[in-house]
Design a protein around this motif. Structure first.
Motif, PDB file in Angstrom:
ATOM      1  N   VAL B  66       0.871  -1.173   0.000  1.00  0.00           N
ATOM      2  CA  VAL B  66       0.000   0.000   0.000  1.00  0.00           C
ATOM      3  C   VAL B  66       0.905   1.219   0.000  1.00  0.00           C
ATOM      4  O   VAL B  66       1.741   1.363   0.896  1.00  0.00           O
ATOM      5  CB  VAL B  66      -0.948   0.014   1.206  1.00  0.00           C
ATOM      6  CG1 VAL B  66      -1.714   1.331   1.265  1.00  0.00           C
ATOM      7  CG2 VAL B  66      -1.913  -1.146   1.141  1.00  0.00           C
ATOM      8  N   THR B  69       4.514   0.536   0.654  1.00  0.00           N
ATOM      9  CA  THR B  69       4.918  -0.151   1.881  1.00  0.00           C
ATOM     10  C   THR B  69       4.448  -1.605   1.842  1.00  0.00           C
ATOM     11  O   THR B  69       3.287  -1.875   1.562  1.00  0.00           O
ATOM     12  CB  THR B  69       4.275   0.522   3.114  1.00  0.00           C
ATOM     13  OG1 THR B  69       4.593   1.900   3.089  1.00  0.00           O
ATOM     14  CG2 THR B  69       4.769  -0.099   4.392  1.00  0.00           C
ATOM     15  N   GLU B  77       3.157  -3.475  15.946  1.00  0.00           N
ATOM     16  CA  GLU B  77       2.918  -2.096  16.325  1.00  0.00           C
ATOM     17  C   GLU B  77       2.825  -1.200  15.088  1.00  0.00           C
ATOM     18  O   GLU B  77       1.936  -0.359  14.977  1.00  0.00           O
ATOM     19  CB  GLU B  77       4.049  -1.635  17.239  1.00  0.00           C
ATOM     20  CG  GLU B  77       3.678  -0.374  18.004  1.00  0.00           C
ATOM     21  CD  GLU B  77       4.866   0.195  18.732  1.00  0.00           C
ATOM     22  OE1 GLU B  77       5.739  -0.581  19.167  1.00  0.00           O
ATOM     23  OE2 GLU B  77       4.929   1.433  18.842  1.00  0.00           O
ATOM     24  N   GLN B  78       3.741  -1.422  14.142  1.00  0.00           N
ATOM     25  CA  GLN B  78       3.707  -0.642  12.907  1.00  0.00           C
ATOM     26  C   GLN B  78       2.407  -0.893  12.152  1.00  0.00           C
ATOM     27  O   GLN B  78       1.811   0.009  11.585  1.00  0.00           O
ATOM     28  CB  GLN B  78       4.892  -1.027  12.014  1.00  0.00           C
ATOM     29  CG  GLN B  78       6.215  -0.481  12.501  1.00  0.00           C
ATOM     30  CD  GLN B  78       7.359  -1.020  11.666  1.00  0.00           C
ATOM     31  OE1 GLN B  78       7.368  -2.188  11.287  1.00  0.00           O
ATOM     32  NE2 GLN B  78       8.324  -0.168  11.380  1.00  0.00           N
ATOM     33  N   ILE B  81      -0.404   1.069  13.563  1.00  0.00           N
ATOM     34  CA  ILE B  81      -0.344   2.479  13.178  1.00  0.00           C
ATOM     35  C   ILE B  81      -0.694   2.618  11.696  1.00  0.00           C
ATOM     36  O   ILE B  81      -1.401   3.542  11.300  1.00  0.00           O
ATOM     37  CB  ILE B  81       1.042   3.068  13.503  1.00  0.00           C
ATOM     38  CG1 ILE B  81       1.255   3.004  15.010  1.00  0.00           C
ATOM     39  CG2 ILE B  81       1.146   4.496  13.019  1.00  0.00           C
ATOM     40  CD1 ILE B  81       2.645   3.291  15.454  1.00  0.00           C
ATOM     41  N   PHE B  82      -0.203   1.673  10.887  1.00  0.00           N
ATOM     42  CA  PHE B  82      -0.547   1.656   9.458  1.00  0.00           C
ATOM     43  C   PHE B  82      -2.071   1.663   9.288  1.00  0.00           C
ATOM     44  O   PHE B  82      -2.624   2.422   8.505  1.00  0.00           O
ATOM     45  CB  PHE B  82       0.055   0.406   8.801  1.00  0.00           C
ATOM     46  CG  PHE B  82      -0.557   0.055   7.469  1.00  0.00           C
ATOM     47  CD1 PHE B  82      -0.148   0.710   6.324  1.00  0.00           C
ATOM     48  CD2 PHE B  82      -1.542  -0.920   7.367  1.00  0.00           C
ATOM     49  CE1 PHE B  82      -0.711   0.396   5.097  1.00  0.00           C
ATOM     50  CE2 PHE B  82      -2.104  -1.235   6.153  1.00  0.00           C
ATOM     51  CZ  PHE B  82      -1.695  -0.572   5.019  1.00  0.00           C
ATOM     52  N   ARG B  84      -4.438   2.699  11.323  1.00  0.00           N
ATOM     53  CA  ARG B  84      -5.191   3.912  11.667  1.00  0.00           C
ATOM     54  C   ARG B  84      -4.847   5.100  10.780  1.00  0.00           C
ATOM     55  O   ARG B  84      -5.620   6.027  10.682  1.00  0.00           O
ATOM     56  CB  ARG B  84      -5.079   4.227  13.152  1.00  0.00           C
ATOM     57  CG  ARG B  84      -3.756   4.701  13.614  1.00  0.00           C
ATOM     58  CD  ARG B  84      -3.783   4.862  15.133  1.00  0.00           C
ATOM     59  NE  ARG B  84      -2.505   5.381  15.540  1.00  0.00           N
ATOM     60  CZ  ARG B  84      -1.824   4.932  16.574  1.00  0.00           C
ATOM     61  NH1 ARG B  84      -2.282   3.957  17.320  1.00  0.00           N
ATOM     62  NH2 ARG B  84      -0.668   5.474  16.879  1.00  0.00           N
ATOM     63  N   ARG B  85      -3.673   5.083  10.129  1.00  0.00           N
ATOM     64  CA  ARG B  85      -3.332   6.219   9.273  1.00  0.00           C
ATOM     65  C   ARG B  85      -3.705   5.995   7.816  1.00  0.00           C
ATOM     66  O   ARG B  85      -3.997   6.933   7.102  1.00  0.00           O
ATOM     67  CB  ARG B  85      -1.829   6.515   9.352  1.00  0.00           C
ATOM     68  CG  ARG B  85      -1.485   7.226  10.619  1.00  0.00           C
ATOM     69  CD  ARG B  85      -0.091   7.794  10.589  1.00  0.00           C
ATOM     70  NE  ARG B  85       0.357   7.978  11.962  1.00  0.00           N
ATOM     71  CZ  ARG B  85       1.589   7.813  12.363  1.00  0.00           C
ATOM     72  NH1 ARG B  85       2.530   7.488  11.509  1.00  0.00           N
ATOM     73  NH2 ARG B  85       1.901   7.988  13.620  1.00  0.00           N
ATOM     74  N   GLN B  86      -3.603   4.771   7.333  1.00  0.00           N
ATOM     75  CA  GLN B  86      -3.728   4.534   5.896  1.00  0.00           C
ATOM     76  C   GLN B  86      -4.986   3.788   5.487  1.00  0.00           C
ATOM     77  O   GLN B  86      -5.243   3.631   4.310  1.00  0.00           O
ATOM     78  CB  GLN B  86      -2.515   3.750   5.377  1.00  0.00           C
ATOM     79  CG  GLN B  86      -1.179   4.430   5.642  1.00  0.00           C
ATOM     80  CD  GLN B  86      -0.975   5.671   4.828  1.00  0.00           C
ATOM     81  OE1 GLN B  86      -1.861   6.513   4.757  1.00  0.00           O
ATOM     82  NE2 GLN B  86       0.173   5.810   4.206  1.00  0.00           N
ATOM     83  N   ASP B 113      -3.849   8.603  17.413  1.00  0.00           N
ATOM     84  CA  ASP B 113      -2.581   8.876  16.767  1.00  0.00           C
ATOM     85  C   ASP B 113      -1.886  10.075  17.415  1.00  0.00           C
ATOM     86  O   ASP B 113      -0.818  10.479  16.991  1.00  0.00           O
ATOM     87  CB  ASP B 113      -2.843   9.169  15.286  1.00  0.00           C
ATOM     88  CG  ASP B 113      -1.747   8.626  14.412  1.00  0.00           C
ATOM     89  OD1 ASP B 113      -0.988   7.767  14.897  1.00  0.00           O
ATOM     90  OD2 ASP B 113      -1.637   9.040  13.260  1.00  0.00           O
ATOM     91  N   GLY B 114      -2.538  10.657  18.410  1.00  0.00           N
ATOM     92  CA  GLY B 114      -1.977  11.829  19.055  1.00  0.00           C
ATOM     93  C   GLY B 114      -2.028  13.073  18.188  1.00  0.00           C
ATOM     94  O   GLY B 114      -1.265  14.008  18.390  1.00  0.00           O
ATOM     95  N   GLN B 115      -2.897  13.058  17.192  1.00  0.00           N
ATOM     96  CA  GLN B 115      -2.994  14.215  16.307  1.00  0.00           C
ATOM     97  C   GLN B 115      -4.063  15.178  16.809  1.00  0.00           C
ATOM     98  O   GLN B 115      -5.035  14.778  17.403  1.00  0.00           O
ATOM     99  CB  GLN B 115      -3.386  13.781  14.882  1.00  0.00           C
ATOM    100  CG  GLN B 115      -2.360  12.929  14.202  1.00  0.00           C
ATOM    101  CD  GLN B 115      -2.763  12.658  12.765  1.00  0.00           C
ATOM    102  OE1 GLN B 115      -3.234  13.529  12.065  1.00  0.00           O
ATOM    103  NE2 GLN B 115      -2.574  11.429  12.324  1.00  0.00           N
ATOM    104  N   ASN B 158      -9.058  10.752   8.507  1.00  0.00           N
ATOM    105  CA  ASN B 158      -7.606  10.765   8.366  1.00  0.00           C
ATOM    106  C   ASN B 158      -7.161  10.821   6.916  1.00  0.00           C
ATOM    107  O   ASN B 158      -5.981  10.720   6.648  1.00  0.00           O
ATOM    108  CB  ASN B 158      -7.040   9.490   9.003  1.00  0.00           C
ATOM    109  CG  ASN B 158      -6.168   9.815  10.184  1.00  0.00           C
ATOM    110  OD1 ASN B 158      -5.812  10.960  10.386  1.00  0.00           O
ATOM    111  ND2 ASN B 158      -5.812   8.806  10.945  1.00  0.00           N
ATOM    112  N   PRO B 160      -7.316   8.517   4.545  1.00  0.00           N
ATOM    113  CA  PRO B 160      -6.427   7.359   4.398  1.00  0.00           C
ATOM    114  C   PRO B 160      -6.147   7.032   2.936  1.00  0.00           C
ATOM    115  O   PRO B 160      -6.817   7.552   2.045  1.00  0.00           O
ATOM    116  CB  PRO B 160      -7.231   6.233   5.054  1.00  0.00           C
ATOM    117  CG  PRO B 160      -8.643   6.624   4.873  1.00  0.00           C
ATOM    118  CD  PRO B 160      -8.671   8.121   4.927  1.00  0.00           C
TER     119      PRO B 160
END
Lengths: 334, 227
Positions: B66, B69, B77-78, B81-82, B84-86, B113-115, B158, B160
């Motif tokens: 994607v 990546t 963990e990655q 995060i992947f 929730r962001r993408q 995501d702390g944004q 987000n 995505p």
């Protein structure tokens, strides 16, 4: 008491020794605290410096990556999917880069499109010109009767009108495509513009004895440009009229939905061949049922105008006969 | 420009005599901004495909990229995060968090995501989703259609790379269903949002740019819808 006195003296001695030891230990203890605080501070400072160093390194790596993307035109993955602000930033940059590449792609496609468009337009203009070139020498013939001459002249007039019409619409299309056409952003009363769009067609419709009706909401509006929208709707109505048999109905319905305002235009002509349906709005598309004089540009212009105003247009065959065009103007833009 | 690339993807469940091949060596790519409908009978493997695309399940063999990546080369963990962001996910049964209100549910991926939430964008979003005035409602105070609109907001907030929707209209009546379809199409047109939708609804599938039909874990048909 006499026996006890040395004990008490000894006690005082011991006491003073213990107290002074405690005092010394306490003093050391304070020093200990001070030392501990100092050590912790030092540790925190080192940790902070290390953190700064690492962040600095990560930023340097990121700018290297951006450099690669910017100057080598390479698409590389930036996102590392970790916690923290820096990773969020990387992710946002990644999204921006994707958008930029997408736009570059679109530009390339645009070039190809333009090349095809010019080829199409030359072809469309050349066809009537060729006919004119063929008719013209015949006019010089000495043996021509008056009737033949009039026929040729009327044929030539038609050809010239066709070129004129074509150039008019092409100019409008090129204005929209080049972005030099200005579209107002004002509330447009749909009922009013449909009436306005139908006006030049009312007489031809009457000649064909066709019934034209507008139903539905009379108060619906959308944000857009009234003049251009009239142009679009006229083109669709003209198409509907041309495909509706004598005594047939042409119906426009306006309805309001939460997300969009919808206009449907129905005619009672023949169905459009399934294989032609997806191409109906393509510039110069010649379907199986296209008439000789139809160059297939009116609907292309209509779709462009509607797209410019954040709307969509689709076409479907009705179940029994005829065709229904559905235009949706969305209420909101982001 | 391709945003998703699937290479020789296979997924099997069970072992020994009970092996079920849910996906059998599938490869395809999806372009940025494309609206793809995935259709197929129950048990054809389409939900498995969707879970793999979303980074929820792990493939037996094969790779998914994607935005360049390699999704499953990442650690847990990655991967989280992947996701929730993408990835934006829309489910048939909404999957909202019952104790969070409308705004909290929508902004959840950003908060996790702390944004910081872009208030203006959120406002516009609520407007488009037709959820204004319901900001503080809890999911159980909303209708099915409204809940699905909240889950679409959560999937889009987000921006995505891909939005995956698994039967988003499956639990709704036709009017509410059409509204959801319009919303998804709107995000596709307005944000250029890449959209992958699993659906049984032929009417919905035909509104996509492309239909991928899956049968017995293989791509049975892959056609571009012209309009």
């Amino acid at each position: 008491m006499a026996i006890r006195s040395p004990h008490s003296v000894r006690f005082i001695k011991y006491y003073s020794v213990i107290m002074s030891s405690i005092a010394i230990v306490m003093g050391l203890y304070h020093w200990g605290i001070a030392l501990a605080v100092l050590a912790t501070g030092l540790f925190a400072l080192l940790f902070f410096i290390r953190h700064l160093y690492q962040r600095e390194k990560a930023i340097a790596a990121l700018s290297m990556q951006l450099n690669t993307i910017l100057h080598q035109q390479k698409r590389i993955a930036i996102s590392d999917y970790e916690e923290g602000e820096l990773s969020v930033l990387k992710s946002e940059i990644q999204k921006m880069v994707t958008r930029l590449f997408e736009q570059a792609d679109a530009l390339q496609q645009e070039k190809v499109y333009l090349k095809d468009a010019i080829a199409d337009i030359s072809h469309q203009l050349r066809t009537p010109l060729t006919s004119l070139q063929l008719i013209l020498p015949r006019l010089t013939s000495a043996t021509l009767t008056e009737r033949e001459r009039m026929e040729y002249v009327s044929e030539m007039t038609q050809l010239i009108q066709r070129i004129d019409h074509l150039i008019n619409i092409l100019l409008k299309i090129s204005k929209i495509e080049s972005g030099t056409a200005t579209f107002q952003q004002q509330p447009v009363h749909i009922y009013a513009i449909v009436q306005q769009a139908a006006e030049p067609l009312l007489i031809p419709m009457e000649l064909r004895e066709q019934q034209f009706t507008i139903t539905g909401s009379t108060t619906s509006t959308f944000i857009g440009d009234a003049l251009w929208s009239v142009e679009a709707i006229t083109n669709i109505l003209k198409n509907a009229m041309e495909h509706t048999p004598a005594h047939g109905n042409i119906r426009v319905t306006i309805s309001e939905q939460p997300l969009y305002t919808q206009i449907t235009i129905e005619n009672e002509g023949n169905h459009i061949a399934e294989e032609d349906l997806p191409h109906l709005f393509e510039r110069f598309y010649q379907g199986r049922t296209t008439g000789q004089w139809n160059v297939g540009i009116g609907l292309a212009l209509a779709r462009m105008i509607i797209h410019q105003q954040n709307g969509t247009i689709t076409v479907k065959n009705r179940s029994h006969n005829g065709v229904i065009f559905t235009i949706k103007f969305y209420q909101y833009t982001i | 420009m391709e945003i998703v690339k699937v290479e020789n993807l296979s997924k099997t469940y069970g072992s020994g005599d009970h092996v079920v091949r849910a996906l059998d060596d599938i490869s395809f790519t999806i372009e940025q901004g494309e609206f793809v409908a995935i259709v197929g009978p129950s048990g054809s493997g389409k939900s498995t495909l969707m879970h793999l695309l979303g980074g929820i399940d792990k493939p037996t063999t094969g790779k998914i990229f994607v935005e360049g990546t390699d999704v499953y080369a990442q650690n847990e963990e990655q991967l989280a995060i992947f996701r929730r962001r993408q990835v934006g996910l829309v489910y048939q049964f909404y999957n909202l968090i019952p104790v969070l209100n409308v705004v909290e549910n929508i902004t959840l991926p950003m908060l996790m995501d702390g944004q910081k939430v872009n208030e203006e964008r959120l406002e516009e979003m609520l407007h488009v989703l037709n959820l204004q005035g319901r900001e503080t409602h809890l999911p159980n105070q909303l209708s099915g259609g409204q809940q699905q609109r909240v889950s679409i907001g959560r999937a889009l907030i987000n921006a995505p790379s891909i939005v995956l929707a698994d039967e988003p209209t499956g639990n709704l009546d036709s009017k509410n269903g059409q509204e959801i379809i319009e919303l998804l199409k709107y995000s596709n047109r307005t944000y250029g949002q890449t959209l992958i939708v699993i659906t049984h609804d032929e009417n919905f599938a035909l509104q996509a740019d492309r239909i991928i039909a899956i049968q017995d874990g293989k791509i049975h048909r892959d056609e571009v819808v012209m309009r």
